[in-house]
Design a protein around this motif. Structure first.
Motif, PDB file in Angstrom:
ATOM      1  N   PRO A  92      61.417  42.579 -10.940  1.00 53.77           N
ATOM      2  CA  PRO A  92      62.391  43.121  -9.984  1.00 53.77           C
ATOM      3  C   PRO A  92      63.641  42.246  -9.921  1.00 53.77           C
ATOM      4  O   PRO A  92      63.578  41.029 -10.058  1.00 53.77           O
ATOM      5  N   ASP A  93      64.756  42.915  -9.722  1.00 53.09           N
ATOM      6  CA  ASP A  93      66.026  42.196  -9.612  1.00 53.09           C
ATOM      7  C   ASP A  93      66.241  41.811  -8.151  1.00 53.09           C
ATOM      8  O   ASP A  93      67.025  42.404  -7.420  1.00 53.09           O
ATOM      9  N   ARG A  94      65.489  40.787  -7.731  1.00 57.94           N
ATOM     10  CA  ARG A  94      65.557  40.323  -6.346  1.00 57.94           C
ATOM     11  C   ARG A  94      65.652  38.806  -6.344  1.00 57.94           C
ATOM     12  O   ARG A  94      65.144  38.140  -7.241  1.00 57.94           O
ATOM     13  N   PRO A  95      66.283  38.237  -5.336  1.00 54.80           N
ATOM     14  CA  PRO A  95      66.305  36.766  -5.256  1.00 54.80           C
ATOM     15  C   PRO A  95      64.896  36.214  -5.083  1.00 54.80           C
ATOM     16  O   PRO A  95      64.073  36.781  -4.364  1.00 54.80           O
ATOM     17  N   THR A  96      64.632  35.097  -5.752  1.00 54.78           N
ATOM     18  CA  THR A  96      63.290  34.514  -5.781  1.00 54.78           C
ATOM     19  C   THR A  96      63.209  33.301  -4.874  1.00 54.78           C
ATOM     20  O   THR A  96      64.053  32.403  -4.942  1.00 54.78           O
ATOM     21  N   VAL A  97      62.175  33.272  -4.049  1.00 53.48           N
ATOM     22  CA  VAL A  97      61.957  32.146  -3.149  1.00 53.48           C
ATOM     23  C   VAL A  97      60.590  31.527  -3.451  1.00 53.48           C
ATOM     24  O   VAL A  97      59.601  32.236  -3.629  1.00 53.48           O
ATOM     25  N   ALA A  98      60.556  30.205  -3.555  1.00 52.70           N
ATOM     26  CA  ALA A  98      59.308  29.472  -3.759  1.00 52.70           C
ATOM     27  C   ALA A  98      58.784  28.995  -2.414  1.00 52.70           C
ATOM     28  O   ALA A  98      59.545  28.478  -1.591  1.00 52.70           O
ATOM     29  N   LEU A  99      57.488  29.163  -2.177  1.00 53.08           N
ATOM     30  CA  LEU A  99      56.840  28.699  -0.958  1.00 53.08           C
ATOM     31  C   LEU A  99      55.681  27.774  -1.333  1.00 53.08           C
ATOM     32  O   LEU A  99      55.077  27.931  -2.397  1.00 53.08           O
ATOM     33  N   ARG A 139      55.816  35.020   4.016  1.00 56.33           N
ATOM     34  CA  ARG A 139      55.975  35.810   2.793  1.00 56.33           C
ATOM     35  C   ARG A 139      56.156  37.289   3.119  1.00 56.33           C
ATOM     36  O   ARG A 139      56.999  37.971   2.511  1.00 56.33           O
ATOM     37  N   GLU A 140      55.387  37.789   4.071  1.00 52.93           N
ATOM     38  CA  GLU A 140      55.529  39.192   4.466  1.00 52.93           C
ATOM     39  C   GLU A 140      56.938  39.479   4.965  1.00 52.93           C
ATOM     40  O   GLU A 140      57.559  40.487   4.591  1.00 52.93           O
ATOM     41  N   VAL A 141      57.453  38.594   5.812  1.00 51.94           N
ATOM     42  CA  VAL A 141      58.804  38.788   6.353  1.00 51.94           C
ATOM     43  C   VAL A 141      59.831  38.770   5.237  1.00 51.94           C
ATOM     44  O   VAL A 141      60.741  39.621   5.178  1.00 51.94           O
ATOM     45  N   LEU A 142      59.706  37.818   4.332  1.00 54.11           N
ATOM     46  CA  LEU A 142      60.684  37.701   3.250  1.00 54.11           C
ATOM     47  C   LEU A 142      60.635  38.895   2.305  1.00 54.11           C
ATOM     48  O   LEU A 142      61.683  39.398   1.872  1.00 54.11           O
ATOM     49  N   GLU A 143      59.445  39.362   1.989  1.00 51.30           N
ATOM     50  CA  GLU A 143      59.338  40.500   1.088  1.00 51.30           C
ATOM     51  C   GLU A 143      59.862  41.775   1.736  1.00 51.30           C
ATOM     52  O   GLU A 143      60.454  42.631   1.058  1.00 51.30           O
ATOM     53  N   GLU A 144      59.672  41.909   3.041  1.00 51.27           N
ATOM     54  CA  GLU A 144      60.246  43.051   3.753  1.00 51.27           C
ATOM     55  C   GLU A 144      61.766  43.036   3.691  1.00 51.27           C
ATOM     56  O   GLU A 144      62.423  44.080   3.694  1.00 51.27           O
ATOM     57  N   THR A 176      58.688  36.575  -3.933  1.00 49.91           N
ATOM     58  CA  THR A 176      58.115  35.303  -3.505  1.00 49.91           C
ATOM     59  C   THR A 176      57.140  34.767  -4.550  1.00 49.91           C
ATOM     60  O   THR A 176      56.406  35.520  -5.187  1.00 49.91           O
ATOM     61  N   ILE A 177      57.151  33.445  -4.721  1.00 48.22           N
ATOM     62  CA  ILE A 177      56.184  32.756  -5.572  1.00 48.22           C
ATOM     63  C   ILE A 177      55.571  31.645  -4.724  1.00 48.22           C
ATOM     64  O   ILE A 177      56.289  30.772  -4.237  1.00 48.22           O
ATOM     65  N   VAL A 178      54.264  31.683  -4.547  1.00 46.07           N
ATOM     66  CA  VAL A 178      53.582  30.699  -3.705  1.00 46.07           C
ATOM     67  C   VAL A 178      52.908  29.650  -4.591  1.00 46.07           C
ATOM     68  O   VAL A 178      52.183  29.988  -5.532  1.00 46.07           O
ATOM     69  N   PHE A 179      53.142  28.383  -4.279  1.00 51.52           N
ATOM     70  CA  PHE A 179      52.563  27.269  -5.022  1.00 51.52           C
ATOM     71  C   PHE A 179      51.545  26.548  -4.138  1.00 51.52           C
ATOM     72  O   PHE A 179      51.833  26.236  -2.986  1.00 51.52           O
ATOM     73  N   HIS A 180      50.367  26.291  -4.696  1.00 50.69           N
ATOM     74  CA  HIS A 180      49.319  25.572  -3.970  1.00 50.69           C
ATOM     75  C   HIS A 180      49.669  24.091  -4.017  1.00 50.69           C
ATOM     76  O   HIS A 180      49.801  23.506  -5.098  1.00 50.69           O
ATOM     77  N   ALA A 181      49.786  23.464  -2.866  1.00 50.74           N
ATOM     78  CA  ALA A 181      50.279  22.078  -2.781  1.00 50.74           C
ATOM     79  C   ALA A 181      49.187  21.080  -3.142  1.00 50.74           C
ATOM     80  O   ALA A 181      48.741  20.268  -2.333  1.00 50.74           O
ATOM     81  N   THR A 182      48.775  21.122  -4.401  1.00 54.57           N
ATOM     82  CA  THR A 182      47.687  20.277  -4.894  1.00 54.57           C
ATOM     83  C   THR A 182      48.179  19.204  -5.854  1.00 54.57           C
ATOM     84  O   THR A 182      47.420  18.702  -6.672  1.00 54.57           O
ATOM     85  N   GLY A 183      49.428  18.851  -5.799  1.00 50.01           N
ATOM     86  CA  GLY A 183      49.978  17.887  -6.738  1.00 50.01           C
ATOM     87  C   GLY A 183      50.609  18.591  -7.917  1.00 50.01           C
ATOM     88  O   GLY A 183      51.835  18.593  -8.088  1.00 50.01           O
ATOM     89  N   ALA A 242      60.171  32.448  12.182  1.00 52.61           N
ATOM     90  CA  ALA A 242      61.389  31.654  12.346  1.00 52.61           C
ATOM     91  C   ALA A 242      61.771  30.955  11.045  1.00 52.61           C
ATOM     92  O   ALA A 242      62.961  30.863  10.705  1.00 52.61           O
ATOM     93  N   LEU A 243      60.791  30.453  10.317  1.00 58.19           N
ATOM     94  CA  LEU A 243      61.070  29.847   9.020  1.00 58.19           C
ATOM     95  C   LEU A 243      61.725  30.855   8.089  1.00 58.19           C
ATOM     96  O   LEU A 243      62.730  30.559   7.425  1.00 58.19           O
ATOM     97  N   ALA A 244      61.137  32.039   8.013  1.00 58.22           N
ATOM     98  CA  ALA A 244      61.666  33.069   7.114  1.00 58.22           C
ATOM     99  C   ALA A 244      63.066  33.502   7.524  1.00 58.22           C
ATOM    100  O   ALA A 244      63.943  33.706   6.666  1.00 58.22           O
ATOM    101  N   GLU A 245      63.304  33.640   8.805  1.00 55.30           N
ATOM    102  CA  GLU A 245      64.616  34.072   9.280  1.00 55.30           C
ATOM    103  C   GLU A 245      65.683  33.018   8.975  1.00 55.30           C
ATOM    104  O   GLU A 245      66.809  33.354   8.581  1.00 55.30           O
ATOM    105  N   LYS A 246      65.342  31.744   9.156  1.00 53.57           N
ATOM    106  CA  LYS A 246      66.303  30.677   8.855  1.00 53.57           C
ATOM    107  C   LYS A 246      66.610  30.654   7.358  1.00 53.57           C
ATOM    108  O   LYS A 246      67.763  30.498   6.951  1.00 53.57           O
ATOM    109  N   PHE A 247      65.584  30.820   6.538  1.00 54.89           N
ATOM    110  CA  PHE A 247      65.811  30.850   5.097  1.00 54.89           C
ATOM    111  C   PHE A 247      66.726  32.017   4.722  1.00 54.89           C
ATOM    112  O   PHE A 247      67.678  31.857   3.946  1.00 54.89           O
ATOM    113  N   ASP A 248      66.452  33.187   5.271  1.00 56.81           N
ATOM    114  CA  ASP A 248      67.268  34.366   4.975  1.00 56.81           C
ATOM    115  C   ASP A 248      68.714  34.145   5.428  1.00 56.81           C
ATOM    116  O   ASP A 248      69.665  34.539   4.733  1.00 56.81           O
TER     117      ASP A 248
END
Length: 408
Positions: free
Chosen positions: A181-188, A202-207, A212-219, A390-396
């Motif tokens: 998709p031709d959409r801006p990409t956000v990493a979480l 993620r739900e808010v941002l995709e709406e 969205t691309i989610v990364f597991h914070a495991t190093g 609030a996080l999603a709204e500030k990012f947007d």
């Protein structure tokens, strides 16, 4: 279509020639890169070991004269990476296959890690059943255990090498039917104890129209995200879970290295950051924890994972570190504090609830963040739906102000 095969042709010529024959029988071209140091190649390469050594900043003669195997592996790894990048840029490389023991695994995977995500990478290795993190790093490298040593051809090695050769052919010949998709990409960034927050954000941002691309914070997850930001594949970052810095500071298993939290700032892209899971350091089974930590507060997450509560002193230092990283950002940056708790375990009534430790973290951030970083404080805990929204709204808001939001 062409598959680049990286191998030590002075010791594995027979096996590599067999892999080449299987690939070429499928109508796919090959390009042999010789990374053998000590002897002459058993079969003719397309890129010789001397050229690889030169790309690694030395000469084949010098490596042979020195006789230092470790230094030779490092130099040939750097050279193989440079050669792979060049071949990919020239359109010669559509995929990479490597096969060998620990030495060639180190060299071939160095070449693979130099290539973009999505380029097929397949390593047949004698060490693929152990700890593969040093070889895979943050790249999409497939590793296949060779079962027996790669020394001569037999009924077992022929089958394993054939499977790998046909696997890389399938990868390079078939374009995945994936809609981009031709959409801006956000990493979480997410951890188990911050999952509700990231899911809601993620739900808010995709709406709103973001990919969205989610990364597991495991190093490795944090390193992968930073690498993709550096490559320009991410338009903005919602860094909810900065827990990897607790492991980096204290000595846990899931650290992402000292450059975590730098890529977005250096790229100048919008980033909204929080303090997710900075209440914990990650270790393996309870009995594996170093003696120096005896007497600390532990939480056994499962038989393989034990969490250790960070102290007020460690949290104060973490606040200083995070502030220092964010102060260097060149793009719009916010730090959002969840005053009600930084993880599922840090809320009232849970095992890691420690208002003193949290206060040390928050106070250090307040004291050390520059005016250029927007500091937002909210009373909710990190997994509260209102906090996540609030996080999603500030990012947007940042993305739209930068002209990079959906349909901007």
């Amino acid at each position: 279509m062409a598959v680049v095969i990286v191998g030590t042709l002075d010791t594995k010529g027979e096996e590599i020639a067999f892999a080449r024959s299987v690939i070429e029988s499928q109508g796919v071209d090959t390009h042999l890169v010789d990374v053998g140091v000590m002897g002459d190649p058993e079969i003719e390469p397309d890129t010789g070991a001397a050229e690889v050594a030169e790309a690694g900043g030395t000469s084949l003669e010098q490596l042979r004269e020195d006789g230092d195997r470790g230094a030779a592996m490092e130099a040939m790894g750097e050279g193989a990476a440079a050669v792979a990048e060049r071949l990919h840029e020239e359109g010669v490389l559509d995929g990479v296959l490597g096969l060998g023991g620990s030495g060639n695994t180190s060299i071939a995977t160095a070449a693979m890690r130099a290539l973009p995500v999505g380029v097929p990478k397949f390593m047949v290795s004698t060490v693929a059943s152990g700890d593969t993190e040093p070889y895979v790093g943050s790249r999409d490298i497939a590793m296949l255990y060779s079962v027996a040593d790669i020394e001569g051809l037999n009924q077992l090695s022929r089958r394993v090498i054939s499977n790998a050769a046909l696997g890389i052919v399938g990868m390079v010949e078939n374009e995945p039917d994936v809609e981009v998709p031709d959409r801006p990409t956000v990493a979480l960034t997410m951890f188990g104890v911050t999952t509700p927050c990231v899911q809601r954000a993620r739900e808010v941002l995709e709406e709103k129209g973001y990919e969205t691309i989610v990364f597991h914070a495991t190093g490795t997850g944090g390193r992968a995200m930073e690498a993709l930001v550096e490559e320009g594949l991410v338009d903005g970052v919602l860094d909810v879970t900065t827990t990897e810095w607790a492991d980096e500071l204290v000595g846990g298993n899931l650290n992402a290295g000292p450059h975590r939290l730098e890529a977005a700032g250096e790229a100048g892209i919008p980033q909204v950051v929080s303090t997710g899971a900075l209440d914990m350091v990650n270790f393996g089974p309870r009995e594996s924890i170093p003696e120096e930590f005896e007497g600390r507060h532990f939480h056994v997450h499962n038989p393989q994972v034990t969490l250790m509560r960070t102290t007020p002193e460690e949290n104060a230092e973490l606040g200083e570190i995070l502030a220092g990283k964010l102060n260097g950002a060149t793009g719009p940056t916010a730090m959002v504090l969840p005053l009600g708790g930084v993880s599922m375990l840090d809320v009232e009534g849970e095992d890691f609830h420690d208002p003193e430790a949290d206060a040390a973290l928050f106070d250090a951030l307040r004291a050390n963040l520059d005016d250029g970083v927007e500091l937002i404080e909210r009373e909710e805990d990190i997994n509260d739906e209102a906090f996540a929204a609030a996080l999603a709204e500030k990012f947007d808001e940042y993305m739209r102000e930068a002209g990079a939001g959906p349909e901007a």
